[in-house]
Design an enzyme around this catalytic site. Sequence first.
Site, short mmCIF file in Angstrom:
data_model
loop_
_atom_site.label_atom_id
_atom_site.label_comp_id
_atom_site.label_asym_id
_atom_site.label_seq_id
_atom_site.Cartn_x
_atom_site.Cartn_y
_atom_site.Cartn_z
N ARG A 1 -5.01 -3.05 4.51
CA ARG A 1 -4.84 -1.58 4.54
C ARG A 1 -6.15 -0.83 4.26
O ARG A 1 -6.16 0.24 3.66
CB ARG A 1 -3.79 -1.11 3.52
CG ARG A 1 -2.43 -1.70 3.71
CD ARG A 1 -1.77 -1.26 5.02
NE ARG A 1 -0.57 -2.05 5.22
CZ ARG A 1 -0.56 -3.20 5.92
NH1 ARG A 1 -1.64 -3.65 6.52
NH2 ARG A 1 0.55 -3.87 6.05
N GLU B 1 -2.59 3.78 -2.05
CA GLU B 1 -2.76 3.52 -0.62
C GLU B 1 -2.76 4.87 0.12
O GLU B 1 -3.43 5.06 1.13
CB GLU B 1 -1.60 2.64 -0.12
CG GLU B 1 -1.74 2.21 1.33
CD GLU B 1 -0.69 1.18 1.73
OE1 GLU B 1 -0.44 0.21 0.96
OE2 GLU B 1 -0.09 1.35 2.81
N SER C 1 4.24 3.69 1.76
CA SER C 1 3.94 2.95 0.53
C SER C 1 2.87 3.69 -0.26
O SER C 1 1.79 3.95 0.27
CB SER C 1 3.44 1.55 0.86
OG SER C 1 4.47 0.83 1.48
#
Length: 309
Positions: A173, A299, A223
């Site tokens: 990510r 994130e 998320s």
Amino acid sequence: MTFDSNALPEVRGKLMKNAPLAPYTWFRVGGAADVLFLPADEGDLGDFLAALPQEVPVTVLGVGSNTIVRDGGVEGVVIRLMGKYWGGIEIEDGDVHARSGALDLSVARAAAKAGVSGLSFLSGIPGSLGGAVRTNAGCYGRELSDVLVSVEGIARCGGGVSIPVSEIEFSYRHTDFPADVVVTSMTLRGDAGGDPETLAAEIAAHQARRAETQPIKEKTGGSTFANPDPPGTPDQRSSWKLIEAAGCRGLRVGGAQVSEKHCNFLINIGDATAADIEALGELVRARVLEHSGVDLRWEIRRIGRLQAP
Ligand SMILES: Cc1cc2nc3c(=O)[nH]c(=O)nc-3n(C[C@H](O)[C@H](O)[C@H](O)COP(=O)(O)OP(=O)(O)OC[C@H]3O[C@@H](n4cnc5c(N)ncnc54)[C@H](O)[C@@H]3O)c2cc1C
């Protein structure tokens, strides 16, 4: 810094001053951009950036599915690649050429229709391709770096750049993609010769699974925290389990809540401010740190000023 938003370069697209950004994000919170620019095409974007004084900050927003815009809005110019032109997708054998404003789901569907396999995982990511490259988005065991062949963009100085994929460092990510490049288009590689019906069924199955396990109809940002260990790590720790163990499921700050359905998702339950959402995220991080010693990494991107100037 402040800049004279009355002295902006001429454009063919749209320039809006003091433009609210909340409608452009999934959380539906946050303040205004000093200036929002919706370029008509690459030439328009390049000319604008070349003429814009280099000290003016520039921020790119995709469809805001991984971003909290803070309540004080964003300084300088926010660029968004939206509309029919920026959503263009062309398929040639197994190669999918697409502009950055194309939705990941649209790319997955177009590839399936053309019988190109290997790209169905994109249907699980509710963002744009530009955002997917920047964040190395992924799901179901695949990520952008697995399928990306080439990337084109416009640098802050206004010049076109083609970035060799081999020069981009991808991790879970995350990419070290140059922060001052607006990604404008890319090529993804799948496998030609797939069966469109089978691929469409694969996408439908991904979507059904999402709807069951994630609050996809809520105002959310996906998320919130990256898993502490990347996929494939033995005994991988996942953020949601750590959050659950720290007793945070359903926790609230103002109008923000930890989702009951998936506790690594924060949701705006109606009247949250960006400050509520960020404060809730920090509270979760503090409780997880205290409970398990793990310092979770955001994130979700948080951009802009805490308060308007
Ligand atoms: C319900 C839900 C489920 C999700 N599930 C997943 C998942 O399974 N896997 C996953 O990886 N993510 C997931 N996400 C997060 C999100 O969808 C991805 O990170 C997505 O790639 C972000 O794309 P975006 O267009 O919304 O980017 P934004 O949120 O708008 O921006 C994200 C970053 O990309 C940059 N960016 C955007 N466009 C460009 C561009 N053209 N050029 C340069 N930089 C650009 C921005 O500056 C910012 O740094 C989920 C989100 C939601 C709401």
